[in-house]
Every structure is written in C-alpha cells, then in structure tokens.
Design an enzyme around this catalytic site. Structure first.
Site, PDB file in Angstrom:
ATOM      1  CB  SER A  50      -0.884   0.003   1.241  1.00 49.81           C
ATOM      2  OG  SER A  50      -0.073   0.218   2.399  1.00 49.81           O
ATOM      3  CG  ASP A  82      -3.998  -3.008  -1.383  1.00 49.18           C
ATOM      4  OD1 ASP A  82      -4.960  -3.232  -2.149  1.00 49.18           O
ATOM      5  OD2 ASP A  82      -4.072  -3.101  -0.135  1.00 49.18           O
ATOM      6  CG  HIS A  83      -6.633   0.325  -1.565  1.00 49.49           C
ATOM      7  ND1 HIS A  83      -7.946   0.453  -1.927  1.00 49.49           N
ATOM      8  CD2 HIS A  83      -6.572  -0.768  -0.748  1.00 49.49           C
ATOM      9  CE1 HIS A  83      -8.655  -0.516  -1.352  1.00 49.49           C
ATOM     10  NE2 HIS A  83      -7.848  -1.275  -0.646  1.00 49.49           N
ATOM     11  CD  GLU A 134     -12.500  -0.652  -4.333  1.00 54.29           C
ATOM     12  OE1 GLU A 134     -11.282  -0.649  -4.150  1.00 54.29           O
ATOM     13  OE2 GLU A 134     -13.340  -0.685  -3.411  1.00 54.29           O
ATOM     14  CG  HIS A 180     -10.452  -1.913   3.649  1.00 50.24           C
ATOM     15  ND1 HIS A 180     -11.028  -1.063   2.740  1.00 50.24           N
ATOM     16  CD2 HIS A 180      -9.680  -2.763   2.934  1.00 50.24           C
ATOM     17  CE1 HIS A 180     -10.606  -1.379   1.520  1.00 50.24           C
ATOM     18  NE2 HIS A 180      -9.794  -2.415   1.602  1.00 50.24           N
ATOM     19  CG  HIS A 211     -10.079  -4.653  -1.895  1.00 42.80           C
ATOM     20  ND1 HIS A 211      -8.993  -3.848  -1.679  1.00 42.80           N
ATOM     21  CD2 HIS A 211     -10.025  -5.009  -3.198  1.00 42.80           C
ATOM     22  CE1 HIS A 211      -8.311  -3.716  -2.805  1.00 42.80           C
ATOM     23  NE2 HIS A 211      -8.914  -4.417  -3.755  1.00 42.80           N
ATOM     24  CB  SER A 214      -9.335  -9.757   7.655  1.00 41.18           C
ATOM     25  OG  SER A 214      -8.009  -9.613   7.183  1.00 41.18           O
ATOM     26  CB  ILE A 255      -5.881 -11.566   3.877  1.00 42.53           C
ATOM     27  CG1 ILE A 255      -7.110 -12.338   3.372  1.00 42.53           C
ATOM     28  CG2 ILE A 255      -5.656 -11.792   5.380  1.00 42.53           C
ATOM     29  CD1 ILE A 255      -6.983 -13.839   3.400  1.00 42.53           C
ATOM     30  CG  ASP A 256      -3.111  -5.333   5.938  1.00 41.81           C
ATOM     31  OD1 ASP A 256      -2.239  -5.908   6.620  1.00 41.81           O
ATOM     32  OD2 ASP A 256      -3.090  -4.105   5.755  1.00 41.81           O
TER      33      ASP A 256
HETATM   34  P1  13P Z   1      -8.785  -6.496   5.532  1.00 41.95           P
HETATM   35  O1  13P Z   1      -8.701  -5.228   6.303  1.00 41.95           O
HETATM   36  O2  13P Z   1     -10.101  -7.170   5.714  1.00 41.95           O
HETATM   37  O3  13P Z   1      -7.632  -7.411   5.813  1.00 41.95           O
HETATM   38  O4  13P Z   1      -8.686  -6.104   3.960  1.00 41.95           O
HETATM   39  C1  13P Z   1      -7.437  -5.876   3.367  1.00 41.95           C
HETATM   40  C2  13P Z   1      -7.545  -5.266   2.020  1.00 41.95           C
HETATM   41  O5  13P Z   1      -8.600  -5.196   1.401  1.00 41.95           O
HETATM   42  C3  13P Z   1      -6.307  -4.738   1.429  1.00 41.95           C
HETATM   43  O6  13P Z   1      -6.543  -4.089   0.211  1.00 41.95           O
HETATM   44  O1  G3H Z   2      -6.800  -1.911   2.398  1.00 33.52           O
HETATM   45  C1  G3H Z   2      -5.835  -1.410   2.966  1.00 33.52           C
HETATM   46  C2  G3H Z   2      -4.768  -2.271   3.514  1.00 33.52           C
HETATM   47  O2  G3H Z   2      -5.207  -2.951   4.665  1.00 33.52           O
HETATM   48  C3  G3H Z   2      -3.520  -1.480   3.730  1.00 33.52           C
HETATM   49  O3  G3H Z   2      -3.619  -0.678   4.849  1.00 33.52           O
HETATM   50  O4  G3H Z   2      -3.043   1.610   4.067  1.00 33.52           O
HETATM   51  O5  G3H Z   2      -2.759   0.943   6.481  1.00 33.52           O
HETATM   52  O6  G3H Z   2      -1.219   0.046   4.733  1.00 33.52           O
HETATM   53  P1  G3H Z   2      -2.607   0.560   5.035  1.00 33.52           P
HETATM   54 ZN    ZN Z   3      -8.419  -3.080   0.175  1.00 31.53          ZN
END
Ligand code: 13P
Ligand code: G3H
Ligand code: ZN
Length: 309
Positions: A50, A82-83, A134, A180, A211, A214, A255-256
C-alpha cells in the site's frame, strides 16, 4: 524465478474454482512469514504493497525484500500495488518493476473513475503490467455507515460490465458487503452473493477481487486482549463465506487485518511471558511464525490454493 504477472494464475484459478490470496506486506518478517507459507503449501501468491507500506518501509527496501524472498523460496510471486490513489503512484510502481497495480477510483464519479483507470491501463499495458480497478465502495462501522446506507454503494452489476469493457482492466474489485479493518459487521455477517452471481454471469472468466476479506480470528483477538490489548467487538467475514466466493469467480482475496492481529497477539504474548527479554528477533520471530500458520491455513482451508503451483 521472478516477479510474475497474475494473468496465468487467474486463468488457472478460474478453471480450478479457487482464489489467490493477496497479502499486504510492510516489513521483512511479514514477507518471510507469508512466503514461507506459500512455499510450504505449494500455493500461488500475490504480495501487495500500500501507499502506507511504501512510506513505512521505503520502496527500495520492499522491492529488495520481495526479490530476496523470490531467491530464498524459489517461488514466482506477483507484486501488486494496493489502492493506488493516482495515475502517478501507479506509474511509479509500474516503472519500479511491479507486475500489477490497482487504481482505486471507487470514490470518484463513474466517468472520472473510468477515465483515470483507462489512463492507468494504457500506460501499464504498454509495459506489460496488469491493472485492477474498483467499482462500488466498501463500507463498515469504522466509517459510521449503516447497512442501508452502505447498500447504496454496493457494485451495480451492469455498471461493472460497462466499467470493464470501457477501461480494459484485468481485474475488478467489487463491493458486496465486506469492509476494511477489524470491525466489519454490527450484527450477523452477510455478503450479497446474488449480486456477486449477477456480476460473474455478466463477466464470465473475468477476475473479480474481494477486498476487506479478513476473518478476524477470535482466538487471536482473545490473545491480544489477554495480554493487554483492547479490541472489543472485532468481527470479520466468516471463512465459509470466503470459500463460497472463491468458488464463484472471486479470484483474488485481500487479507491484511488478520496478519496484523495474529502478529500483534504473538508479540504481546511473547513480551508479557518473557518480561526480561529485550531481543527483537525473539518477538518478531514469534509474530512471523504466527503469520506463517495463518497464511498456510488460509491457503488450505479458505482460498483452496494449496498444491496449485
Ligand atoms: P482487511 O482489512 O479485511 O484485511 O482487507 C485488506 C484489504 O482489502 C487490502 O486491500
Ligand atoms: O486496504 C488497505 C490495507 O489494509 C492497507 O492498509 O493503508 O494501512 O497500509 P494501510
Ligand atoms: Zn483493500
């Protein structure tokens, strides 16, 4: 062995009715924990970075750590942004050697989202890099949005088909009720599988992305809380719902939060149980081991990607 595109992985996943885990990485121990699990499980793997991860670890460190993981494990790995919030960050990552980037225009009006996504696609494709778009917005109690409000932001199937057609994206993140973070549902968890089915019918063979996937394992939330944490009311997407989605054309599952929770629980537990220890290698190794178990479990029991290399 190399950083590879997700194109072939998605084709195989679609035919085999499984999904590929996309795990967020921020430092060496997280990368090692995840990659060790993929090696153990013989599973395809997407590592994603990210904007916050790039700011925390610095882009060059993350790239070199992923390269090191490829050398050490002998695995091919997809490296994904990511994003991505702008054309510029997507371009930077394409130029840095990522094999996949996400442009997240989900908060933009439809036409603006299409225009910038298409700009990213044109640039990325000219360099052999694939793009995730997205459409629809993920919501949750962390955003103070209630269920009926959030329903209004779920992905419209016809718009999804139009979006894919007009942008040329390689995969699409959709909103069907996930969000998220660690607080996803106020009451009973539910995902809009009917909507998912409509989308996959309109886009057969196309890579749909989930997305906010988790599961927020309660045993690890309990460990966090037992050793000084305070995470009341944490809730995630039930694993059986993710398994169902993985068999319905969702080919990438992000999954984060789960990684954060098991790592934090392990560090808290280690430090409380070993109050005289001050060696970061010890508590970081405890976190890394828990990440490996978590990711191996996801690959085997949730994504169904074990043994698919
Ligand atoms: P979670 O916060 O559910 O792990 O989602 C992670 C995610 O979508 C990262 O892009
Ligand atoms: O969807 C977002 C991810 O969980 C990344 O989170 O922006 O805090 O690194 P972050
Ligand atoms: Zn995400």
């Amino acid at each position: 062995m190399a950083i590879i595109s997700s194109t072939e992985l998605f084709k195989k996943a679609y035919d085999g009715k499984y999904a590929i885990g996309a795990f967020n990485v921020n430092n060496m121990e997280i990368i090692q924990g995840i990659v060790d699990a993929a090696k153990q499980e013989n599973s395809p793997l997407i590592l994603q970075v990210s904007k916050g991860a790039r700011e925390y670890a610095k882009p060059a460190y993350l790239m070199k750590l992923v390269e090191a993981a490829i050398i050490d494990s002998g695995l091919d790995i997809v490296l994904h942004l990511d994003h991505g919030e702008s054309f510029d960050i997507c371009k930077l990552c394409v130029d840095d050697g990522f094999s996949s980037v996400m442009f997240d225009g989900s908060s933009l009006p439809f036409e603006e989202n299409i225009a910038t996504t298409k700009q990213v696609v044109d640039y990325a494709h000219s360099k052999g890099v694939v793009v995730e778009g997205e459409l629809g917005t993920l919501a949750g109690i962390e955003d103070n949005v209630n269920i009926s409000e959030s329903n209004a932001h779920l992905t419209d199937p016809d718009q999804a088909a139009e979006f894919v057609d007009r942008t040329g994206v390689d995969s699409l993140a959709i909103a069907i009720g996930t969000s998220h973070g660690a607080y996803k549902f106020k009451g009973e968890p539910s995902l809009d599988f009917e909507r998912l089915e409509k989308i996959t019918k309109l886009l057969p063979g196309f890579a749909i992305v989930l997305h906010g996937a988790s599961s927020v394992p309660l045993e690890h939330v309990a460990i966090c809380n037992q050793f000084g944490g305070d995470l009341p009311g944490a809730s995630g997407v039930p694993e059986q719902m993710l398994r169902q989605a993985a068999g319905m054309g969702v080919l990438k599952i992000n999954i984060d939060t789960d990684i954060r929770i098991v790592a934090t629980g392990a560090v808290r537990k280690y430090l409380v149980e070993n109050p005289q220890d001050f060696d970061p290698r010890k508590y970081l190794a405890a976190a890394r081991d828990q990440i490996t178990s978590l990711v191996a479990h996801k690959m085997r029991n949730v994504l169904n990607s074990s043994g698919k290399l």
